[in-house]
Design a protein around this motif. Structure first.
Motif, PDB file in Angstrom:
ATOM      1  N   PRO A   1      -4.615 -15.387  -0.271  1.00  0.00           N
ATOM      2  CA  PRO A   1      -6.004 -14.924  -0.455  1.00  0.00           C
ATOM      3  C   PRO A   1      -6.843 -14.912   0.815  1.00  0.00           C
ATOM      4  N   SER A   2      -6.425 -15.639   1.845  1.00  0.00           N
ATOM      5  CA  SER A   2      -7.188 -15.643   3.100  1.00  0.00           C
ATOM      6  C   SER A   2      -6.875 -14.430   3.969  1.00  0.00           C
ATOM      7  N   ALA A   3      -5.904 -13.619   3.561  1.00  0.00           N
ATOM      8  CA  ALA A   3      -5.468 -12.477   4.370  1.00  0.00           C
ATOM      9  C   ALA A   3      -6.504 -11.359   4.359  1.00  0.00           C
ATOM     10  N   GLU A   4      -6.481 -10.569   5.420  1.00  0.00           N
ATOM     11  CA  GLU A   4      -7.262  -9.338   5.497  1.00  0.00           C
ATOM     12  C   GLU A   4      -6.279  -8.181   5.498  1.00  0.00           C
ATOM     13  N   VAL A   5      -6.475  -7.234   4.561  1.00  0.00           N
ATOM     14  CA  VAL A   5      -5.535  -6.140   4.375  1.00  0.00           C
ATOM     15  C   VAL A   5      -6.200  -4.810   4.717  1.00  0.00           C
ATOM     16  N   TYR A   6      -5.477  -3.982   5.470  1.00  0.00           N
ATOM     17  CA  TYR A   6      -5.866  -2.600   5.741  1.00  0.00           C
ATOM     18  C   TYR A   6      -4.898  -1.725   4.952  1.00  0.00           C
ATOM     19  N   ALA A   7      -5.413  -0.993   3.948  1.00  0.00           N
ATOM     20  CA  ALA A   7      -4.552  -0.241   3.037  1.00  0.00           C
ATOM     21  C   ALA A   7      -4.749   1.263   3.237  1.00  0.00           C
ATOM     22  N   PHE A   8      -3.634   1.983   3.402  1.00  0.00           N
ATOM     23  CA  PHE A   8      -3.664   3.406   3.729  1.00  0.00           C
ATOM     24  C   PHE A   8      -2.992   4.215   2.623  1.00  0.00           C
TER      25      PHE A   8
ATOM     26  N   CYS B   1     -11.861  -3.114  -5.880  1.00  0.00           N
ATOM     27  CA  CYS B   1     -13.224  -3.488  -6.250  1.00  0.00           C
ATOM     28  C   CYS B   1     -13.247  -4.451  -7.428  1.00  0.00           C
ATOM     29  N   GLU B   2     -12.480  -4.150  -8.475  1.00  0.00           N
ATOM     30  CA  GLU B   2     -12.524  -4.955  -9.693  1.00  0.00           C
ATOM     31  C   GLU B   2     -12.003  -6.363  -9.481  1.00  0.00           C
ATOM     32  N   ARG B   3     -11.131  -6.556  -8.510  1.00  0.00           N
ATOM     33  CA  ARG B   3     -10.564  -7.882  -8.274  1.00  0.00           C
ATOM     34  C   ARG B   3     -11.075  -8.529  -6.999  1.00  0.00           C
ATOM     35  N   GLY B   4     -12.049  -7.909  -6.372  1.00  0.00           N
ATOM     36  CA  GLY B   4     -12.675  -8.523  -5.214  1.00  0.00           C
ATOM     37  C   GLY B   4     -11.728  -8.802  -4.070  1.00  0.00           C
ATOM     38  N   LEU B   5     -10.759  -7.909  -3.837  1.00  0.00           N
ATOM     39  CA  LEU B   5      -9.768  -8.138  -2.786  1.00  0.00           C
ATOM     40  C   LEU B   5     -10.381  -7.952  -1.399  1.00  0.00           C
ATOM     41  N   ASN B   6      -9.889  -8.738  -0.461  1.00  0.00           N
ATOM     42  CA  ASN B   6     -10.317  -8.615   0.930  1.00  0.00           C
ATOM     43  C   ASN B   6      -9.484  -7.510   1.587  1.00  0.00           C
ATOM     44  N   THR B   7      -9.715  -6.292   1.113  1.00  0.00           N
ATOM     45  CA  THR B   7      -8.915  -5.144   1.527  1.00  0.00           C
ATOM     46  C   THR B   7      -9.823  -3.996   1.935  1.00  0.00           C
ATOM     47  N   ARG B   8      -9.489  -3.376   3.065  1.00  0.00           N
ATOM     48  CA  ARG B   8     -10.213  -2.211   3.536  1.00  0.00           C
ATOM     49  C   ARG B   8      -9.366  -0.971   3.264  1.00  0.00           C
ATOM     50  N   PRO B   9      -9.808  -0.109   2.343  1.00  0.00           N
ATOM     51  CA  PRO B   9      -9.005   1.075   2.002  1.00  0.00           C
ATOM     52  C   PRO B   9      -9.336   2.273   2.894  1.00  0.00           C
ATOM     53  N   PHE B  10      -8.308   3.045   3.234  1.00  0.00           N
ATOM     54  CA  PHE B  10      -8.478   4.228   4.067  1.00  0.00           C
ATOM     55  C   PHE B  10      -7.793   5.409   3.383  1.00  0.00           C
ATOM     56  N   ASN B  11      -8.540   6.495   3.169  1.00  0.00           N
ATOM     57  CA  ASN B  11      -8.005   7.661   2.481  1.00  0.00           C
ATOM     58  C   ASN B  11      -7.315   8.611   3.470  1.00  0.00           C
ATOM     59  N   TYR B  12      -6.344   8.078   4.170  1.00  0.00           N
ATOM     60  CA  TYR B  12      -5.479   8.886   5.015  1.00  0.00           C
ATOM     61  C   TYR B  12      -4.185   8.119   5.239  1.00  0.00           C
TER      62      TYR B  12
ATOM     63  N   PHE C   1       0.734  -3.795  -3.659  1.00  0.00           N
ATOM     64  CA  PHE C   1       1.046  -4.748  -2.598  1.00  0.00           C
ATOM     65  C   PHE C   1      -0.221  -5.456  -2.119  1.00  0.00           C
ATOM     66  N   SER C   2      -1.338  -4.765  -2.094  1.00  0.00           N
ATOM     67  CA  SER C   2      -2.604  -5.416  -1.757  1.00  0.00           C
ATOM     68  C   SER C   2      -2.946  -6.486  -2.793  1.00  0.00           C
ATOM     69  N   LEU C   3      -2.676  -6.214  -4.058  1.00  0.00           N
ATOM     70  CA  LEU C   3      -2.858  -7.219  -5.106  1.00  0.00           C
ATOM     71  C   LEU C   3      -1.939  -8.412  -4.874  1.00  0.00           C
ATOM     72  N   PHE C   4      -0.712  -8.128  -4.484  1.00  0.00           N
ATOM     73  CA  PHE C   4       0.250  -9.190  -4.198  1.00  0.00           C
ATOM     74  C   PHE C   4      -0.247 -10.072  -3.053  1.00  0.00           C
ATOM     75  N   ILE C   5      -0.731  -9.458  -1.987  1.00  0.00           N
ATOM     76  CA  ILE C   5      -1.257 -10.234  -0.865  1.00  0.00           C
ATOM     77  C   ILE C   5      -2.435 -11.083  -1.312  1.00  0.00           C
ATOM     78  N   GLY C   6      -3.343 -10.491  -2.099  1.00  0.00           N
ATOM     79  CA  GLY C   6      -4.487 -11.250  -2.590  1.00  0.00           C
ATOM     80  C   GLY C   6      -4.081 -12.409  -3.480  1.00  0.00           C
ATOM     81  N   SER C   7      -2.958 -12.254  -4.189  1.00  0.00           N
ATOM     82  CA  SER C   7      -2.455 -13.304  -5.067  1.00  0.00           C
ATOM     83  C   SER C   7      -1.792 -14.429  -4.299  1.00  0.00           C
ATOM     84  N   ARG C   8      -0.968 -14.074  -3.315  1.00  0.00           N
ATOM     85  CA  ARG C   8      -0.163 -15.074  -2.619  1.00  0.00           C
ATOM     86  C   ARG C   8      -0.804 -15.593  -1.328  1.00  0.00           C
TER      87      ARG C   8
END
Length: 373
Positions: free
Chosen positions: A117-124, A139-150, A108-115
């Motif tokens: 790209p100006s969005a900021e995503v917090y991924a849990f 990392c490999e696709r340079g997404l504007n996403t902040r990942p959280f391991n919880y 879904f983070s990839l989907f947001i980055g695709s559709r």
């Protein structure tokens, strides 16, 4: 233009790899291939996201960090093709702030980055093995996403999760395990797709079917859970345009972790809700819809025909007045924009030296097998 003897002294294979790696960061591009045409011109071919459903080209998914091909393909089709989280009037506005709760490997983070790209995503994502894949894809696709391991829940705590390595999308809190229901869901999905789904997917459906044709091993993890309100405060979030929730029966717990003072920040909710008879989730749709309505949302509930009888519901909530937000809508269901070769070429020219630019960019609906040449 780039040739085997380009002025940078780089071999063609290295030039192609640089172009392809850059193109994978272009919004909407799932996969890229650099070839030479009959006139010895360097051509960059790009495959848009979503094309996969009819081409049966699994190469793009093989390039993603995933747990196995069958479930990666399942997630792709659900999110990119069926657009399940953009139904019910849900939209993505420019510079949207999105919370991806239950991010798995980041589809879904990839989907947001695709559709959007100006969005900021917090991924849990609480499961460590799955979280590692999420980080890699971001990392490999340079997404504007902040990942959280919880994960998120109604309070800060640690609980046991059952992680299924062979089908990670079914992993959940141990107290919400309902494996028979999961098996029934997959069997119904396969039967319906064989009957009315797009052609060319027999191999994929056989792989999905095989996931439940064996005994499943699981790994038990102690995972951290936090409340959404604690994250909002810590990150200094002032607006949430969309919360997407797919938390395997823990979705109501996620909502209960939002304090009254934070509900006005939230504009839209798109979530899967489990409401399974004779289980801890029985009555959840009513609980969820009442909670959202009490917080001022317009709420709608949908059931896909293929999921009827499995206790799976899609709940969409939109805050009245959000349609008046002045920011333009950049994505809604069924409004994906075609990728234009000239725009991709301009985008590349701003990011690569002139000696690394292809002579032409083509948008294709399938990529040939084999390596770049």
């Amino acid at each position: 233009m780039a040739t085997p003897d380009n002025s940078l002294g780089l071999p063609l294979r290295q030039v192609a790899a640089e172009i392809e790696g850059t193109l994978r960061r272009y919004p909407g591009v799932a996969r890229a291939r650099v070839i030479r045409d009959a006139d010895d011109r360097l051509v960059a071919q790009v495959l848009p996201w979503g094309t996969l459903s009819v081409t049966a080209d699994t190469g793009v998914l093989a390039e993603l960090a995933g747990m196995n091909m069958a479930e990666t393909r399942f997630l792709h089709d659900e999110i990119f093709v069926d657009e399940v989280y953009l139904r019910g009037g849900i939209v993505l506005r420019e510079n949207a702030v999105v919370f991806d709760v239950g991010a798995n490997v980041g589809m879904f983070s990839l989907f947001i980055g695709s559709r959007c790209p100006s969005a900021e995503v917090y991924a849990f994502e609480p499961i460590p093995e799955v979280f590692a894949k999420l980080q890699q894809n971001i990392c490999e696709r340079g997404l504007n996403t902040r990942p959280f391991n919880y994960g998120l829940s109604d309070r800060d705590q640690e609980v046991s999760f059952y992680y299924y390595p062979n089908i990670s999308i079914m992993s959940c809190r141990h107290d919400y395990t309902n494996w028979d229901n999961e098996v029934d869901l997959i069997k119904r999905y396969v039967a319906n797709e064989r009957k009315s789904g797009p052609p060319g997917r027999a191999e994929h459906l056989a792989e999905v079917e095989s996931l439940v044709a064996k005994d499943f091993e699981f790994v038990e993890h102690r995972c951290r859970l936090r409340t959404m309100s604690s994250v909002i405060d810590e990150a200094g979030v002032h607006r949430i345009d969309l919360i997407k929730i797919d938390a395997q029966r823990a979705e109501y717990d996620v909502l209960q972790g939002i304090e009254a003072r934070h509900w006005p920040l939230i504009q839209q909710v798109s979530m899967e809700v489990h409401d399974e008879a004779a289980s801890p989730t029985e009555g959840r749709v009513k609980q969820v819809t009442e909670l959202l309505a009490e917080q001022g949302f317009r709420v709608s509930v949908e059931v896909e025909e293929m999921l009827r009888g499995t206790g799976r519901y899609a709940v969409y909530a939109i805050r009245p007045g959000y349609e008046s937000d002045p920011r333009p809508v950049v994505a809604a269901a069924g409004t994906a924009h075609a990728i234009k070769p000239e725009l991709v070429a301009d985008w590349l020219s701003a990011r690569l030296p002139v000696d690394l630019l292809p002579d032409r960019v083509d948008v294709v609906d399938a990529l040939p097998p084999g390596e770049s040449s």
